[in-house]
Design an enzyme around this catalytic site. Structure first.
Site, PDB file in Angstrom:
ATOM      1  NE  ARG A 162     -44.645  -3.921  -4.649  1.00 37.35           N
ATOM      2  CZ  ARG A 162     -44.572  -5.231  -4.401  1.00 37.35           C
ATOM      3  NH1 ARG A 162     -43.708  -5.986  -5.064  1.00 37.35           N
ATOM      4  NH2 ARG A 162     -45.348  -5.794  -3.501  1.00 37.35           N
ATOM      5  CB  SER A 237     -49.437  -0.643  -0.879  1.00 38.53           C
ATOM      6  OG  SER A 237     -50.083  -1.752  -0.308  1.00 38.53           O
ATOM      7  CD  GLU A 333     -46.125  -0.486  -4.130  1.00 42.99           C
ATOM      8  OE1 GLU A 333     -46.899  -1.143  -4.852  1.00 42.99           O
ATOM      9  OE2 GLU A 333     -45.899  -0.795  -2.953  1.00 42.99           O
TER      10      GLU A 333
END
Length: 337
Positions: A162, A237, A333
């Site tokens: 990420r 998420s 995230e």
């Protein structure tokens, strides 16, 4: 192309948060994008794609530029591979389905991820054992200050979990306008080893899965676990899966023998953040109009009129509780604005 003032961003973020942009403009071509940048050199800029990976906790005191560049096409082909370009404003899931329809393999495991193509390299998005870096070839971006066009190779993007150069060294310096993917034309590497894919295929009596079989299985899994942002505000998420030293994991695992993990390297393991959050008692919990989804603890949701700050407060409480219970820090995230 018109710059609007005091513009509502509620329809432009998948959480459905009501927040205002001081100024807003949507651009449909590189020429329009360059014109906006050239004519507004002194205005603070905020670049908006599909709005799927952000949490607005306040109004945006800037010129919000909505990058809505459309188009996808085949650039080049070899005997084994095809190079496909998608412009930044293309919907990611629709692009995935388009590649599958052409029998091009490599991104089928990332079906139904919300958002647009232009933001995928920034996060190095991924799902079910696949990440953007696995098929990424290059991207084109415009420097916000100089208006110069630059091509970034896979190596230059410095992809991590990420992570990319766009979140670090060149953060807020470039606007990605298109991405090129290198996909397989045959002998596709079907990846069904992650998560519940194999079980879903077995349920459908599929022994030798095709690209569309894998995509359909993942769509079914995601739809069973994740809410549709059009029906319930969310950004997928909310947290990254923490990667911790094996030595730390072994100590924590002694106290929590049922804790799952995935090996990352000889010295590190990845622990599912959803499992940690669920064990901490947050799955399905609601705090006013902010809450945690009943089917997937990784997903924070807006039940209607939650503010960005409401959702942020819930996320902080989750982080603190997980840290106290397991000694593991979980990181957001989603980009908090």
């Amino acid at each position: 192309m018109e710059i609007q003032s005091n513009f509502s961003l509620k329809k432009y973020n998948t959480f459905g948060i009501e927040a205002k942009a001081k100024h807003f403009v949507s651009v449909n071509s590189i020429e329009e994008l360059k014109t906006v940048l050239e004519e507004n050199p002194d205005k603070k800029k905020f670049i908006l794609g599909g709005g799927s990976n952000m949490l607005l906790t306040q109004d945006v005191d800037a010129l919000v530029i909505h990058v809505d560049l459309k188009g996808k096409f085949i650039l080049e082909q070899t005997e084994d591979f095809v190079f496909v370009q998608a412009n930044a404003g293309e919907n990611w899931h629709e692009f995935v389905l388009w590649t599958i329809g052409q029998d091009f393999g490599g991104i089928e495991n990332m079906s139904l991820i919300p958002g647009n193509v232009g933001t995928t390299p920034i996060q190095n998005i991924g799902a079910y054992g696949t990440e953007i870096k696995d098929t990424f070839f290059s991207c084109q971006a415009i420097n916000i200050n100089t208006l110069e066009t630059r091509h970034f190779t896979k190596e230059e993007c410095k992809f991590g979990y990420r992570e990319s150069i766009f979140k670090n060294e060149v953060k807020d310096q470039y606007i990605i306008t298109s991405v090129v993917f290198k996909l397989t034309k045959h002998s596709h590497k079907i990846n069904i080893s992650y998560g519940d894919i194999a079980a879903e295929l077995t349920k459908k009596d599929i022994i030798v899965p095709t690209l569309i079989d894998v995509s359909n299985a993942i769509i079914a899994i995601r739809q069973s676990k994740l809410p549709d942002p059009k029906e319930l505000g969310n950004s997928g998420s909310f947290f990254k899966n923490p990667i911790i030293p094996k030595s730390d994991f072994e100590k924590i695992h002694l106290l929590n023998p049922e804790m799952p993990s995935y090996s990352v390297s000889e010295t590190e393991v990845k622990v599912p953040a959803g499992w940690l959050i669920e064990k901490a008692g947050f799955k399905g919990k609601r705090f006013g109009d902010a809450g945690i989804h009943k089917n997937q603890a990784l997903v924070l949701v807006n039940y209607g009129s939650a503010t960005g700050q409401d959702i942020l407060n819930v996320s902080k409480e989750i982080q603190q509780t997980v840290k106290e219970m397991f000694g593991i820090e979980i990181e957001a995230e989603v980009n908090v604005i």
